[in-house]
Design a protein around this motif. Structure first.
Motif, PDB file in Angstrom:
ATOM      1  N   LEU A 255      -4.418   4.223 -17.626  1.00  0.00           N
ATOM      2  CA  LEU A 255      -4.713   3.673 -16.310  1.00  0.00           C
ATOM      3  C   LEU A 255      -4.177   4.603 -15.236  1.00  0.00           C
ATOM      4  CD1 LEU A 255      -3.836  -0.108 -16.847  1.00  0.00           C
ATOM      5  CD2 LEU A 255      -6.126   0.874 -16.609  1.00  0.00           C
ATOM      6  N   GLU A 256      -4.958   4.819 -14.202  1.00  0.00           N
ATOM      7  CA  GLU A 256      -4.522   5.599 -13.045  1.00  0.00           C
ATOM      8  C   GLU A 256      -4.493   4.680 -11.820  1.00  0.00           C
ATOM      9  OE1 GLU A 256      -6.168  10.057 -14.229  1.00  0.00           O
ATOM     10  OE2 GLU A 256      -7.168   8.889 -12.669  1.00  0.00           O
ATOM     11  N   PHE A 257      -3.380   4.734 -11.070  1.00  0.00           N
ATOM     12  CA  PHE A 257      -3.194   3.910  -9.884  1.00  0.00           C
ATOM     13  C   PHE A 257      -3.143   4.844  -8.670  1.00  0.00           C
ATOM     14  CE2 PHE A 257      -1.537   1.720 -13.492  1.00  0.00           C
ATOM     15  CZ  PHE A 257      -1.730   0.359 -13.266  1.00  0.00           C
ATOM     16  N   ARG A 258      -4.026   4.608  -7.710  1.00  0.00           N
ATOM     17  CA  ARG A 258      -4.064   5.487  -6.540  1.00  0.00           C
ATOM     18  C   ARG A 258      -4.224   4.657  -5.271  1.00  0.00           C
ATOM     19  NH1 ARG A 258      -6.823   8.914 -10.280  1.00  0.00           N
ATOM     20  NH2 ARG A 258      -5.862  10.974 -10.362  1.00  0.00           N
ATOM     21  N   ASN A 259      -3.461   5.025  -4.256  1.00  0.00           N
ATOM     22  CA  ASN A 259      -3.700   4.526  -2.911  1.00  0.00           C
ATOM     23  C   ASN A 259      -3.415   5.645  -1.926  1.00  0.00           C
ATOM     24  OD1 ASN A 259      -0.942   4.638  -2.491  1.00  0.00           O
ATOM     25  ND2 ASN A 259      -0.714   2.495  -1.960  1.00  0.00           N
ATOM     26  N   LEU A 260      -3.392   5.342  -0.648  1.00  0.00           N
ATOM     27  CA  LEU A 260      -3.199   6.384   0.355  1.00  0.00           C
ATOM     28  C   LEU A 260      -1.803   6.994   0.297  1.00  0.00           C
ATOM     29  CD1 LEU A 260      -4.961   4.710   3.427  1.00  0.00           C
ATOM     30  CD2 LEU A 260      -5.873   6.467   1.908  1.00  0.00           C
ATOM     31  N   ARG A 262       0.422   6.890  -2.747  1.00  0.00           N
ATOM     32  CA  ARG A 262       0.901   7.332  -4.054  1.00  0.00           C
ATOM     33  C   ARG A 262      -0.269   7.469  -5.040  1.00  0.00           C
ATOM     34  NH1 ARG A 262       5.062   8.397  -1.759  1.00  0.00           N
ATOM     35  NH2 ARG A 262       7.141   7.572  -2.169  1.00  0.00           N
ATOM     36  N   ASP A 263      -0.119   8.393  -5.995  1.00  0.00           N
ATOM     37  CA  ASP A 263      -0.982   8.507  -7.164  1.00  0.00           C
ATOM     38  C   ASP A 263      -0.097   8.369  -8.397  1.00  0.00           C
ATOM     39  OD1 ASP A 263      -3.158   8.908  -5.592  1.00  0.00           O
ATOM     40  OD2 ASP A 263      -3.279  11.081  -5.904  1.00  0.00           O
ATOM     41  N   ILE A 264      -0.344   7.325  -9.196  1.00  0.00           N
ATOM     42  CA  ILE A 264       0.469   7.060 -10.379  1.00  0.00           C
ATOM     43  C   ILE A 264      -0.390   7.290 -11.614  1.00  0.00           C
ATOM     44  CG2 ILE A 264       1.936   5.396 -11.546  1.00  0.00           C
ATOM     45  CD1 ILE A 264       2.903   6.221  -8.776  1.00  0.00           C
ATOM     46  N   LEU A 291       9.078   6.009  -6.698  1.00  0.00           N
ATOM     47  CA  LEU A 291       7.808   6.595  -7.119  1.00  0.00           C
ATOM     48  C   LEU A 291       6.616   5.769  -6.653  1.00  0.00           C
ATOM     49  CD1 LEU A 291       8.748   7.662 -10.762  1.00  0.00           C
ATOM     50  CD2 LEU A 291       8.581   9.118  -8.731  1.00  0.00           C
ATOM     51  N   TRP A 292       6.815   4.464  -6.501  1.00  0.00           N
ATOM     52  CA  TRP A 292       5.743   3.576  -6.078  1.00  0.00           C
ATOM     53  C   TRP A 292       5.906   3.251  -4.596  1.00  0.00           C
ATOM     54  CZ3 TRP A 292       1.920   1.456  -9.398  1.00  0.00           C
ATOM     55  CH2 TRP A 292       2.063   1.808 -10.752  1.00  0.00           C
ATOM     56  N   ALA A 293       4.856   2.744  -4.009  1.00  0.00           N
ATOM     57  CA  ALA A 293       4.891   2.248  -2.633  1.00  0.00           C
ATOM     58  C   ALA A 293       3.984   1.031  -2.558  1.00  0.00           C
ATOM     59  CB  ALA A 293       4.419   3.319  -1.649  1.00  0.00           C
ATOM     60  N   VAL A 348       9.923   1.078   0.724  1.00  0.00           N
ATOM     61  CA  VAL A 348       8.877   1.085   1.739  1.00  0.00           C
ATOM     62  C   VAL A 348       8.962   2.390   2.514  1.00  0.00           C
ATOM     63  CG1 VAL A 348       7.920  -0.110   3.746  1.00  0.00           C
ATOM     64  CG2 VAL A 348       8.988  -1.430   1.899  1.00  0.00           C
ATOM     65  N   LEU A 349       7.829   3.067   2.675  1.00  0.00           N
ATOM     66  CA  LEU A 349       7.814   4.347   3.369  1.00  0.00           C
ATOM     67  C   LEU A 349       7.894   4.128   4.883  1.00  0.00           C
ATOM     68  CD1 LEU A 349       4.997   6.097   1.297  1.00  0.00           C
ATOM     69  CD2 LEU A 349       7.462   6.101   0.893  1.00  0.00           C
ATOM     70  N   PRO A 350       8.414   5.092   5.615  1.00  0.00           N
ATOM     71  CA  PRO A 350       8.581   4.899   7.070  1.00  0.00           C
ATOM     72  C   PRO A 350       7.258   4.743   7.809  1.00  0.00           C
ATOM     73  CG  PRO A 350       9.133   7.156   6.427  1.00  0.00           C
ATOM     74  CD  PRO A 350       8.990   6.383   5.161  1.00  0.00           C
ATOM     75  N   GLU A 351       6.173   5.330   7.285  1.00  0.00           N
ATOM     76  CA  GLU A 351       4.887   5.232   7.987  1.00  0.00           C
ATOM     77  C   GLU A 351       4.116   3.956   7.648  1.00  0.00           C
ATOM     78  OE1 GLU A 351       4.196   7.951   4.350  1.00  0.00           O
ATOM     79  OE2 GLU A 351       5.769   7.501   5.808  1.00  0.00           O
ATOM     80  N   GLN A 352       4.626   3.141   6.739  1.00  0.00           N
ATOM     81  CA  GLN A 352       3.912   1.927   6.361  1.00  0.00           C
ATOM     82  C   GLN A 352       4.156   0.812   7.380  1.00  0.00           C
ATOM     83  OE1 GLN A 352       5.209   1.848   1.971  1.00  0.00           O
ATOM     84  NE2 GLN A 352       3.026   1.317   1.889  1.00  0.00           N
ATOM     85  N   ILE A 353       3.157  -0.067   7.492  1.00  0.00           N
ATOM     86  CA  ILE A 353       3.227  -1.194   8.424  1.00  0.00           C
ATOM     87  C   ILE A 353       3.812  -2.393   7.693  1.00  0.00           C
ATOM     88  CG2 ILE A 353       1.906  -2.752   9.906  1.00  0.00           C
ATOM     89  CD1 ILE A 353      -0.145  -0.514  10.218  1.00  0.00           C
ATOM     90  N   ALA A 354       4.991  -2.841   8.110  1.00  0.00           N
ATOM     91  CA  ALA A 354       5.683  -3.971   7.489  1.00  0.00           C
ATOM     92  C   ALA A 354       5.804  -5.096   8.498  1.00  0.00           C
ATOM     93  CB  ALA A 354       7.056  -3.548   6.975  1.00  0.00           C
TER      94      ALA A 354
END
Length: 422
Positions: A255-260, A262-264, A291-293, A348-354
């Motif tokens: 399985l490959e997991f990808r979003n804007l 991270r790519d896992i 490693l994840w977001a 949580v990455l600094p550029e993410q909207i929380a």
């Protein structure tokens, strides 16, 4: 296709159809082409006037591109046109002759709106001196007549263009589509000398590729036996995943997991397959948090067969944070604006909207300079109700405030994610 005589052939064919229809209602009907007569006439007459032509909207670009990068013609140019006709009727008004002729023409064009080979052949035979070389019948697109629904204002503007021409009872029709070929011809097609690498030809698959058709998400402590728990709306670190679908058989599957963010790949999420299902558990160790977001991932099943990788279409999977601590607890009532700190997994990455969803409010997180497990929210203590659940939304994925009840074994709300006001 057809040559430059196509438009004239359509006009002649429409004239014959209109004259024959009008003659079935009123005897001795004459046929006239061109602009309507400048003077009133009591002569029984049908006038066919091609007053406008324009490119056909659906096929105007169908033959692009016509030339290759070297300028050589690769496709024969073809003009696609729509023709607009005005059919006017003349006769004795007291005997209602124009009315009878118009009704007969409308009747026949409604019953047989498409030009047939026989109608085209009759039109060419009647005008053999000028239409003898017409090849309209060879076109794969048949010309069809469609009545135009004109308002009185539109009809008035059309007749006003024809200065000093008295109005006569008329019908408007659009004829489309008329395809006219250019005179240029493309060069001969070169033979195929090599059919791909090593002259192997096209590659075909012996079986269908993998397809994900559904996703079930459960808590880490969820019992796998029947009946299955209802799926959660979002995954979180440590969640169980069950991908249902087809075509998972092969030498190996991952399985490959990808979003804007991270790519896992395959190394982080071991996969077990069987009975049309792929099973995986999202990692929840300390190193995995960086490693994840959180956010929306596209999950792809990659099957290897005979050394060839085949990928499924991506399936959406929301990955939410799991709230592990809230401070301060309890929240002092009447203390005004207070900073609530949420500890989350993964980071949580600094550029993410929380956003914090609490007591009907949407509270944005304070700015962050680096990725980390903590989110801070400025909250008015007076606006928070005691015991309300706190939900953290990051990039559209909401945290899941559930746990497994140790007594009933069923899902229940997690009291540790409630805000206590004292």
């Amino acid at each position: 296709m057809s040559n430059h005589l196509a438009i004239a052939t359509v006009t002649a064919a429409l004239g014959q159809i209109a004259q024959a229809a009008a003659a079935s209602a009123v005897s001795g009907v004459q046929l006239r082409f061109g602009r309507p007569p400048a003077t009133d006439t009591a002569t029984r007459q049908v006038n066919v006037f091609l007053y406008h032509l324009m490119p056909h909207a659906g096929l105007r670009n169908a033959d692009l591109a016509m030339r290759g990068a070297d300028g050589a013609l690769v496709n024969r140019p073809r003009a696609a046109l729509s023709l607009h006709y005005l059919i006017s009727f003349y006769g004795t008004d007291s005997d209602l002759e124009p009315d009878r002729m118009a009704a007969a023409v409308a009747r026949d064009l409604h019953a047989r709106p498409r030009l047939t080979d026989q109608v085209i052949a009759d039109a060419i035979a009647s005008n053999s001196a000028i239409l003898g070389e017409s090849d309209l019948a060879d076109s794969f697109e048949r010309v069809t007549f469609t009545p135009s629904a004109d308002s009185l204002d539109e009809m008035s503007r059309l007749w006003s263009v024809m200065v000093q021409t008295p109005y006569a009872l008329s019908l408007r029709y659009e004829a489309s589509v008329v395809l006219i070929d250019a005179l240029e011809s493309a060069g001969p097609v070169l033979p195929v000398l090599n059919r791909g690498p090593d002259d192997r030809g096209p590659e075909t698959l012996a079986a269908v590729g993998p397809t994900i058709e559904g996703l079930w998400i459960g808590l880490a402590a969820t019992d796998d036996g029947p009946p299955r728990f209802p799926s959660l709306r979002a995954a979180h670190p440590g969640a169980k995943l069950r991908f249902s679908g087809s075509g998972f058989g092969g030498d190996s599957v991952r399985l490959e997991f990808r979003n804007l963010r991270r790519d896992i790949g395959e190394d982080l999420v071991p996969v077990a397959s069987g009975s049309g299902e792929l099973r995986a558990t999202l990692p929840d160790g300390a190193p995995d948090q960086a490693l994840w977001a959180p956010g929306i991932y596209g999950v792809t099943a990659v099957v290897t067969r005979a050394g060839r990788e085949i990928r499924s279409p991506a399936w959406p999977m929301p990955l939410a944070v799991r709230v592990t601590a809230i401070a301060p607890q309890p929240l002092a009532s009447g203390s005004g604006m207070v900073t609530l700190n949420f500890t989350c997994r993964p980071h949580v990455l600094p550029e993410q909207i929380a956003i914090l969803l609490l007591s009907g409010q949407e509270i944005p997180a304070e700015d962050r300079v680096a990725a980390g497990p903590t989110l801070a929210f400025r909250v008015d203590s007076d606006s928070v109700a005691d015991g309300d659940l706190a939900i953290v939304r990051v990039d559209g994925a909401d945290s899941q405030p559930f746990v497994i009840d140790s007594v009933t074994g069923r899902l229940t709300f997690d009291d540790s994610q409630r805000i206590t006001v004292a």
